[in-house]
Design a protein around this motif. Structure first.
Motif, PDB file in Angstrom:
ATOM      1  N   MET A  15       0.663  -1.261   0.051  1.00 14.72           N
ATOM      2  CA  MET A  15       0.121   0.069   0.027  1.00 14.72           C
ATOM      3  C   MET A  15       1.035   1.452  -0.139  1.00 14.72           C
ATOM      4  O   MET A  15       0.630   2.311  -0.590  1.00 14.72           O
ATOM      5  N   THR A  16       1.970   1.135   0.586  1.00 19.81           N
ATOM      6  CA  THR A  16       2.917   2.456   0.672  1.00 19.81           C
ATOM      7  C   THR A  16       3.419   2.720  -0.437  1.00 19.81           C
ATOM      8  O   THR A  16       3.642   3.613  -1.218  1.00 19.81           O
ATOM      9  N   ALA A  17       3.982   1.533  -1.353  1.00 16.20           N
ATOM     10  CA  ALA A  17       4.569   1.579  -2.595  1.00 16.20           C
ATOM     11  C   ALA A  17       3.536   2.028  -3.773  1.00 16.20           C
ATOM     12  O   ALA A  17       3.695   3.046  -4.376  1.00 16.20           O
ATOM     13  N   VAL A  18       2.229   1.762  -3.434  1.00 16.96           N
ATOM     14  CA  VAL A  18       1.251   2.282  -4.511  1.00 16.96           C
ATOM     15  C   VAL A  18       0.739   3.510  -4.240  1.00 16.96           C
ATOM     16  O   VAL A  18       0.691   4.658  -5.217  1.00 16.96           O
ATOM     17  N   SER A  19       0.691   3.912  -2.918  1.00 18.83           N
ATOM     18  CA  SER A  19       0.487   5.454  -2.599  1.00 18.83           C
ATOM     19  C   SER A  19       1.610   6.259  -3.208  1.00 18.83           C
ATOM     20  O   SER A  19       1.450   7.487  -3.679  1.00 18.83           O
ATOM     21  N   MET A  20       3.014   5.864  -3.076  1.00 18.37           N
ATOM     22  CA  MET A  20       4.057   6.766  -3.490  1.00 18.37           C
ATOM     23  C   MET A  20       4.057   6.995  -5.113  1.00 18.37           C
ATOM     24  O   MET A  20       4.097   7.850  -5.786  1.00 18.37           O
ATOM     25  N   VAL A  21       3.546   5.720  -5.929  1.00 28.06           N
ATOM     26  CA  VAL A  21       3.386   5.974  -7.169  1.00 28.06           C
ATOM     27  C   VAL A  21       2.330   6.839  -7.711  1.00 28.06           C
ATOM     28  O   VAL A  21       2.644   7.605  -8.736  1.00 28.06           O
ATOM     29  N   LEU A  22       1.122   6.533  -7.022  1.00 33.56           N
ATOM     30  CA  LEU A  22       0.114   7.512  -7.469  1.00 33.56           C
ATOM     31  C   LEU A  22       0.345   9.049  -7.006  1.00 33.56           C
ATOM     32  O   LEU A  22       0.071   9.908  -7.895  1.00 33.56           O
ATOM     33  N   THR A  23       1.359   9.315  -5.980  1.00 35.82           N
ATOM     34  CA  THR A  23       1.411  10.777  -5.761  1.00 35.82           C
ATOM     35  C   THR A  23       2.483  11.300  -6.577  1.00 35.82           C
ATOM     36  O   THR A  23       2.138  12.212  -7.200  1.00 35.82           O
ATOM     37  N   LEU A  24       3.279  10.467  -7.147  1.00 34.88           N
ATOM     38  CA  LEU A  24       4.332  10.898  -7.961  1.00 34.88           C
ATOM     39  C   LEU A  24       3.582  11.312  -9.574  1.00 34.88           C
ATOM     40  O   LEU A  24       4.011  12.062  -9.993  1.00 34.88           O
ATOM     41  N   ALA A  25       2.730  10.469  -9.841  1.00 29.16           N
ATOM     42  CA  ALA A  25       1.883  10.378 -11.116  1.00 29.16           C
ATOM     43  C   ALA A  25       1.185  11.846 -10.858  1.00 29.16           C
ATOM     44  O   ALA A  25       0.967  12.696 -12.070  1.00 29.16           O
ATOM     45  N   VAL A  26       0.416  11.943  -9.957  1.00 29.24           N
ATOM     46  CA  VAL A  26      -0.509  13.146  -9.814  1.00 29.24           C
ATOM     47  C   VAL A  26       0.394  14.453  -9.795  1.00 29.24           C
ATOM     48  O   VAL A  26      -0.051  15.457 -10.320  1.00 29.24           O
ATOM     49  N   VAL A  27       1.627  14.519  -9.192  1.00 32.71           N
ATOM     50  CA  VAL A  27       2.352  15.551  -9.161  1.00 32.71           C
ATOM     51  C   VAL A  27       2.802  15.941 -10.471  1.00 32.71           C
ATOM     52  O   VAL A  27       2.725  17.056 -10.913  1.00 32.71           O
ATOM     53  N   MET A  28       3.124  14.679 -11.096  1.00 36.06           N
ATOM     54  CA  MET A  28       3.741  15.114 -12.552  1.00 36.06           C
ATOM     55  C   MET A  28       2.511  15.548 -13.621  1.00 36.06           C
ATOM     56  O   MET A  28       3.029  16.401 -14.133  1.00 36.06           O
TER      57      MET A  28
END
Length: 277
Positions: free
Chosen positions: A1-14
């Motif tokens: 869940m932590t890894a998925v949250s980090m990927v989603l956060t990076l995608a949204v910021v991009m």
């Protein structure tokens, strides 16, 4: 869940910042949020592994999780179909909550006595670490003070040596100027009586020389001609019996040397014994 949250956060910021700033900048911002959150989680787990915890670290971890959730929720609200993004917006808070539940389970699995012992051990370790840090800090401050004092003393010595060398150089320059000028000719007349007047050059007044000098040899033990044993015995016998009663060795030695004769103390005493025997 932590890894998925980090990927989603990076995608949204991009997605958000990519349209406003260059994509490397958006990438750095996203990695900054994810990296800070991951570092906080890793440090918190490290403390938990050694049986310790830090309220400040926990608060920072929750703050990073809240930022990631706010980024996802904000992006979902700006979309035409927010349901899909809102469905994953809770993942950062959920991942952080699972870390919290795991920590609580570790603490409830122990008895109160064991928890008290762990707290005592942790406090002792913190005290010892604080004392060690204070000792190292004090030693470092002492060494810094000592080095500063030694450096300052060395600088003062160097300045004194430099001033002394400057003064000697100025004095030597003044002597050279006097030697080459009118004063040199005036001083040359002092050396005329001891200068070879037949020389083809005009006598000059030379500067004193700094350097090695000729070694001084030790004076010889016998400055006069060396007497043979028979001649020495004859002289000693004549001086000893020159008066009545015969002279003692001390009086004879004084008259022997006063007469201009020379002999070592050992030979003179040996001659006295041969004559007096």
């Amino acid at each position: 869940m932590t890894a998925v949250s980090m990927v989603l956060t990076l995608a949204v910021v991009m997605i958000w910042l990519g349209a406003v700033v260059p994509w490397p900048v958006a990438l750095v911002v996203g990695l900054g949020i994810d990296g800070g959150w991951l570092a906080t989680l890793a440090y918190e787990r490290r403390l938990a592994a050694q049986g310790d915890r830090s309220t400040a670290v926990t608060a920072v971890g929750w703050a990073f999780g809240a930022v990631a959730t706010a980024v996802l929720v904000g992006h979902a609200l700006t979309e035409d179909a927010p349901a899909a993004w809102l469905a994953v917006a809770w993942l950062p808070i959920a991942a952080k909550a699972l870390w919290l539940v795991h920590g609580l389970w570790e603490r409830t699995a122990l008895t109160p006595g064991a928890l008290g012992t762990i707290r005592g051990i942790q406090q002792t370790a913190r005290d010892e670490a604080a004392v060690a840090r204070a000792r190292l800090t004090a030693h470092a401050a002492t060494e810094t003070t000592r080095l500063t004092a030694v450096t300052a003393a060395g600088a003062r010595v160097a300045r004194v040596q430099a001033r002394t060398a400057q003064a000697l150089t100025e004095a030597w320059t003044a002597l050279e100027t006097a030697r080459q000028g009118d004063a040199g000719r005036a001083l040359t007349c002092v050396t005329t009586p001891v200068t070879d007047v037949t020389a083809a050059v005009t006598p000059t007044w030379d500067l004193p020389v700094w350097g090695a000098v000729e070694p001084v040899t030790a004076p010889a033990l016998e400055s006069g001609p060396v007497l043979s044993d028979d001649a020495l015995d004859t002289l000693v016998h004549g001086i000893r019996h020159s008066v009545t009663p015969p002279l003692s060795y001390r009086d004879m030695a004084q008259q022997f040397r006063a007469s201009g004769h020379s002999a070592s103390e050992m030979r003179l005493r040996a001659a006295w014994k041969r004559v007096a025997s």
